[in-house]
Write an enzyme that holds these catalytic residues in place. Structure first.
Site, PDB file in Angstrom:
ATOM      1  N   GLY A  23       0.638  -1.261  -0.110  1.00 34.09           N
ATOM      2  CA  GLY A  23       0.067   0.132   0.018  1.00 34.09           C
ATOM      3  C   GLY A  23       0.957   1.298  -0.019  1.00 34.09           C
ATOM      4  O   GLY A  23       1.666   1.597  -0.957  1.00 34.09           O
ATOM      5  N   ILE A  24       0.484   1.932   1.128  1.00 35.74           N
ATOM      6  CA  ILE A  24       1.216   3.303   1.212  1.00 35.74           C
ATOM      7  C   ILE A  24       2.636   3.402   1.236  1.00 35.74           C
ATOM      8  O   ILE A  24       3.276   4.259   0.713  1.00 35.74           O
ATOM      9  CB  ILE A  24       0.498   4.165   2.345  1.00 35.74           C
ATOM     10  CG1 ILE A  24      -0.991   4.524   1.946  1.00 35.74           C
ATOM     11  CG2 ILE A  24       1.327   5.493   2.718  1.00 35.74           C
ATOM     12  CD1 ILE A  24      -1.634   5.198   3.029  1.00 35.74           C
ATOM     13  N   ASP A  69       9.582  -6.713  12.435  1.00 31.87           N
ATOM     14  CA  ASP A  69       8.570  -6.461  13.007  1.00 31.87           C
ATOM     15  C   ASP A  69       8.723  -5.363  14.103  1.00 31.87           C
ATOM     16  O   ASP A  69       9.668  -5.181  14.884  1.00 31.87           O
ATOM     17  CB  ASP A  69       8.161  -7.989  13.854  1.00 31.87           C
ATOM     18  CG  ASP A  69       6.974  -7.777  14.755  1.00 31.87           C
ATOM     19  OD1 ASP A  69       6.442  -6.583  14.980  1.00 31.87           O
ATOM     20  OD2 ASP A  69       6.574  -8.715  15.353  1.00 31.87           O
ATOM     21  N   VAL A  70       7.870  -4.187  14.043  1.00 34.88           N
ATOM     22  CA  VAL A  70       8.300  -3.000  14.616  1.00 34.88           C
ATOM     23  C   VAL A  70       8.151  -3.216  16.094  1.00 34.88           C
ATOM     24  O   VAL A  70       8.623  -2.217  16.746  1.00 34.88           O
ATOM     25  CB  VAL A  70       7.308  -1.925  13.935  1.00 34.88           C
ATOM     26  CG1 VAL A  70       8.115  -1.597  12.456  1.00 34.88           C
ATOM     27  CG2 VAL A  70       6.027  -2.083  13.927  1.00 34.88           C
ATOM     28  N   TYR A 161      -7.711   2.152  17.278  1.00 32.26           N
ATOM     29  CA  TYR A 161      -6.758   2.644  16.418  1.00 32.26           C
ATOM     30  C   TYR A 161      -6.571   3.937  16.348  1.00 32.26           C
ATOM     31  O   TYR A 161      -5.461   4.594  16.604  1.00 32.26           O
ATOM     32  CB  TYR A 161      -7.394   2.170  14.991  1.00 32.26           C
ATOM     33  CG  TYR A 161      -6.905   2.827  13.715  1.00 32.26           C
ATOM     34  CD1 TYR A 161      -5.668   2.022  13.097  1.00 32.26           C
ATOM     35  CD2 TYR A 161      -7.248   3.883  13.051  1.00 32.26           C
ATOM     36  CE1 TYR A 161      -4.949   2.466  12.073  1.00 32.26           C
ATOM     37  CE2 TYR A 161      -6.536   4.413  11.786  1.00 32.26           C
ATOM     38  CZ  TYR A 161      -5.537   3.625  11.443  1.00 32.26           C
ATOM     39  OH  TYR A 161      -4.932   4.385  10.330  1.00 32.26           O
ATOM     40  N   LYS A 165      -3.379   6.297  16.934  1.00 32.07           N
ATOM     41  CA  LYS A 165      -2.862   7.362  16.117  1.00 32.07           C
ATOM     42  C   LYS A 165      -2.688   8.638  16.621  1.00 32.07           C
ATOM     43  O   LYS A 165      -1.753   9.400  16.283  1.00 32.07           O
ATOM     44  CB  LYS A 165      -3.791   7.282  14.786  1.00 32.07           C
ATOM     45  CG  LYS A 165      -3.898   5.918  13.838  1.00 32.07           C
ATOM     46  CD  LYS A 165      -2.333   6.056  13.344  1.00 32.07           C
ATOM     47  CE  LYS A 165      -2.347   4.926  12.174  1.00 32.07           C
ATOM     48  NZ  LYS A 165      -0.968   4.777  11.615  1.00 32.07           N
ATOM     49  N   GLY A 191      -6.237  10.459   4.895  1.00 28.92           N
ATOM     50  CA  GLY A 191      -7.869  10.162   5.011  1.00 28.92           C
ATOM     51  C   GLY A 191      -8.317   9.062   4.646  1.00 28.92           C
ATOM     52  O   GLY A 191      -7.450   7.901   5.119  1.00 28.92           O
ATOM     53  N   VAL A 193      -7.420   6.174   1.815  1.00 27.56           N
ATOM     54  CA  VAL A 193      -6.769   5.988   0.944  1.00 27.56           C
ATOM     55  C   VAL A 193      -6.912   4.444   0.136  1.00 27.56           C
ATOM     56  O   VAL A 193      -7.088   3.546   1.176  1.00 27.56           O
ATOM     57  CB  VAL A 193      -5.158   5.948   1.148  1.00 27.56           C
ATOM     58  CG1 VAL A 193      -4.108   5.828   0.174  1.00 27.56           C
ATOM     59  CG2 VAL A 193      -4.885   7.375   1.762  1.00 27.56           C
TER      60      VAL A 193
HETATM   61  P1  NAP Z   1      -1.386  -1.809   4.422  1.00 24.56           P
HETATM   62  O1  NAP Z   1      -1.575  -1.880   3.094  1.00 24.56           O
HETATM   63  O2  NAP Z   1      -1.932  -2.774   5.283  1.00 24.56           O
HETATM   64  O3  NAP Z   1       0.186  -1.693   4.875  1.00 24.56           O
HETATM   65  C1  NAP Z   1       0.549  -1.730   6.114  1.00 24.56           C
HETATM   66  C2  NAP Z   1       2.042  -2.731   6.042  1.00 24.56           C
HETATM   67  O4  NAP Z   1       2.586  -2.622   7.336  1.00 24.56           O
HETATM   68  C3  NAP Z   1       1.785  -4.093   5.589  1.00 24.56           C
HETATM   69  O5  NAP Z   1       2.603  -4.647   4.536  1.00 24.56           O
HETATM   70  C4  NAP Z   1       1.682  -4.947   6.959  1.00 24.56           C
HETATM   71  O6  NAP Z   1       2.403  -6.227   6.849  1.00 24.56           O
HETATM   72  C5  NAP Z   1       2.871  -4.263   7.624  1.00 24.56           C
HETATM   73  N1  NAP Z   1       2.689  -4.419   9.088  1.00 24.56           N
HETATM   74  C6  NAP Z   1       1.986  -4.724   9.881  1.00 24.56           C
HETATM   75  N2  NAP Z   1       2.216  -4.879  11.075  1.00 24.56           N
HETATM   76  C7  NAP Z   1       3.611  -4.849  11.106  1.00 24.56           C
HETATM   77  C8  NAP Z   1       4.770  -5.195  12.186  1.00 24.56           C
HETATM   78  N3  NAP Z   1       4.552  -5.201  13.311  1.00 24.56           N
HETATM   79  N4  NAP Z   1       6.024  -4.763  11.697  1.00 24.56           N
HETATM   80  C9  NAP Z   1       6.240  -4.284  10.361  1.00 24.56           C
HETATM   81  N5  NAP Z   1       5.333  -4.143   9.545  1.00 24.56           N
HETATM   82  C10 NAP Z   1       4.049  -4.558   9.591  1.00 24.56           C
HETATM   83  O7  NAP Z   1      -1.873  -0.773   4.923  1.00 24.56           O
HETATM   84  P2  NAP Z   1      -1.727   0.883   4.328  1.00 24.56           P
HETATM   85  O8  NAP Z   1      -3.111   1.418   3.943  1.00 24.56           O
HETATM   86  O9  NAP Z   1      -0.747   1.196   3.199  1.00 24.56           O
HETATM   87  O10 NAP Z   1      -1.277   1.751   5.637  1.00 24.56           O
HETATM   88  C11 NAP Z   1      -0.028   2.713   5.827  1.00 24.56           C
HETATM   89  C12 NAP Z   1      -0.223   3.460   6.847  1.00 24.56           C
HETATM   90  O11 NAP Z   1      -1.103   4.580   6.363  1.00 24.56           O
HETATM   91  C13 NAP Z   1      -0.625   2.890   8.246  1.00 24.56           C
HETATM   92  O12 NAP Z   1       0.102   3.792   9.021  1.00 24.56           O
HETATM   93  C14 NAP Z   1      -1.971   3.474   8.453  1.00 24.56           C
HETATM   94  O13 NAP Z   1      -2.642   3.361   9.692  1.00 24.56           O
HETATM   95  C15 NAP Z   1      -2.128   4.749   7.717  1.00 24.56           C
HETATM   96  N6  NAP Z   1      -3.484   5.090   6.946  1.00 24.56           N
HETATM   97  C16 NAP Z   1      -4.041   4.430   6.156  1.00 24.56           C
HETATM   98  C17 NAP Z   1      -5.404   5.025   5.632  1.00 24.56           C
HETATM   99  C18 NAP Z   1      -6.097   4.286   4.556  1.00 24.56           C
HETATM  100  O14 NAP Z   1      -7.030   4.728   4.299  1.00 24.56           O
HETATM  101  N7  NAP Z   1      -5.415   3.202   3.896  1.00 24.56           N
HETATM  102  C19 NAP Z   1      -5.706   6.159   6.225  1.00 24.56           C
HETATM  103  C20 NAP Z   1      -5.268   6.824   7.213  1.00 24.56           C
HETATM  104  C21 NAP Z   1      -3.858   6.208   7.712  1.00 24.56           C
HETATM  105  P3  NAP Z   1       0.987  -7.372   6.726  1.00 24.56           P
HETATM  106  O15 NAP Z   1       0.075  -6.881   5.314  1.00 24.56           O
HETATM  107  O16 NAP Z   1       1.718  -8.758   6.354  1.00 24.56           O
HETATM  108  O17 NAP Z   1       0.280  -7.187   7.940  1.00 24.56           O
END
Ligand code: NAP
Length: 265
Positions: A23-24, A69-70, A161, A165, A191, A193
């Site tokens: 993702g992001i 793993d963070v 969550y 955050k 917001g 994504v």
């Molecule tokens: P995502 O596609 O689920 O990506 C998150 C990544 O973090 C995944 O590769 C996940 O691995 C990895 N991860 C999870 N637990 C971890 C750990 N303990 N150590 C290391 N890596 C770990 O989500 P995303 O939407 O891209 O989100 C990226 C950021 O944007 C996050 O901080 C999220 O809260 C924030 N955000 C997203 C949105 C949205 O609408 N998407 C909105 C606001 C904020 P696994 O898939 O194997 O668990």
């Protein structure tokens, strides 16, 4: 050419992006690599990190996958020592890895609460603790953490969550005051994504109302966004790149919304 003139700006720097395998995070890796940085794509999923690195390598960028793993402080210490020995210590740290979940307050198990705080808040703390000292020592560094507009406004059925955050914003603000003036620490607040994470939200709303389609849930999200579309990883990545540039040395301790106008403050 300077970055103000459109140059790349991060040549000679190394960036580490947690959650860089999806993702992001993947979008951020790509954008920072385009800006000239060497990339460490770190993810709990090594395969995801490897896929990101393969994509970057295809474009001719220098990048390495890191299984991380963070929440594992011992493993972070080991990775730090390895990167130091190999001359790959990050100048730019992006705390992007997170988990998401939705449940009513009465349904959140204490273990679920703990895991949410552990990954989304303690993880960035451990990463900052491991990698900021060297930034201070070399008198240059950038930390950008991905929070969420939900960390400012709150969101029904996502209290754990949102608490994490919001905590990340307070953590970043506090650390920014400690490490000034050579290291800047900021948050980006996305917001909605389009990523795998968004599917958790659509599935939750569908579980509460089986008559509603995924497309309808997405339309409801879109309708809240003044700019009329869901965010893309590159929207967030562009802002991370901008905050990471050396020329941006007068912005710190901020939590900047990148959300199509969804929220204001
Ligand atoms: P995502 O596609 O689920 O990506 C998150 C990544 O973090 C995944 O590769 C996940 O691995 C990895 N991860 C999870 N637990 C971890 C750990 N303990 N150590 C290391 N890596 C770990 O989500 P995303 O939407 O891209 O989100 C990226 C950021 O944007 C996050 O901080 C999220 O809260 C924030 N955000 C997203 C949105 C949205 O609408 N998407 C909105 C606001 C904020 P696994 O898939 O194997 O668990």
């Amino acid at each position: 050419m300077t970055s103000r003139d459109g140059g790349r700006g991060l040549e000679g720097r190394t960036a580490l992006v947690t959650g860089g395998g999806s993702g992001i995070g993947r979008g951020i890796c790509r954008e920072l690599a385009r800006a000239g940085a060497r990339l460490l794509a770190a993810d709990i999923s090594y395969e995801g990190a490897l896929d990101t690195v393969d994509l970057l390598s295809l474009d001719g960028h220098q990048a390495r996958p890191v299984a991380l793993d963070v929440t594992d402080s011992a493993a972070i210490g080991g990775i730090r020592s390895r990167l130091e020995a190999e001359g790959w210590m990050p100048d730019v740290l992006v705390n992007n890895a997170a988990i998401f979940g939705m449940a009513a307050i009465e349904d959140i198990e204490p273990a679920e609460w703990d895991r949410m705080i552990e990954v989304n808040l303690k993880g960035p703390f451990l990463m900052m603790q491991a990698f900021i000292p060297r930034m201070i020592e070399q008198r240059w560094g950038r930390v950008v953490s991905i929070s969420s507009t939900a960390g400012k406004t709150g969101e029904a059925f996502a209290s754990h969550y949102c608490a994490a955050k919001r905590g990340l914003i307070a953590l970043s603000r506090s650390v920014s005051l400690e490490v000034a003036p050579h290291v800047t620490v900021n948050c980006i607040c996305p917001g909605f994504v389009e990523t795998p994470m968004t599917r958790t939200e659509t599935r939750f709303w569908q579980s509460r109302d089986p008559n509603i389609s995924e497309a309808e849930v997405r339309m409801r999200m879109r309708n809240q966004i003044p700019l009329g579309r869901m965010g893309r990883p590159e929207d967030i990545a562009g802002a991370v790149r901008w905050l990471s540039l050396p020329v941006n040395d007068y912005i710190t301790g901020q939590a900047i919304n990148v959300d199509g106008g969804l929220d204001f403050h």
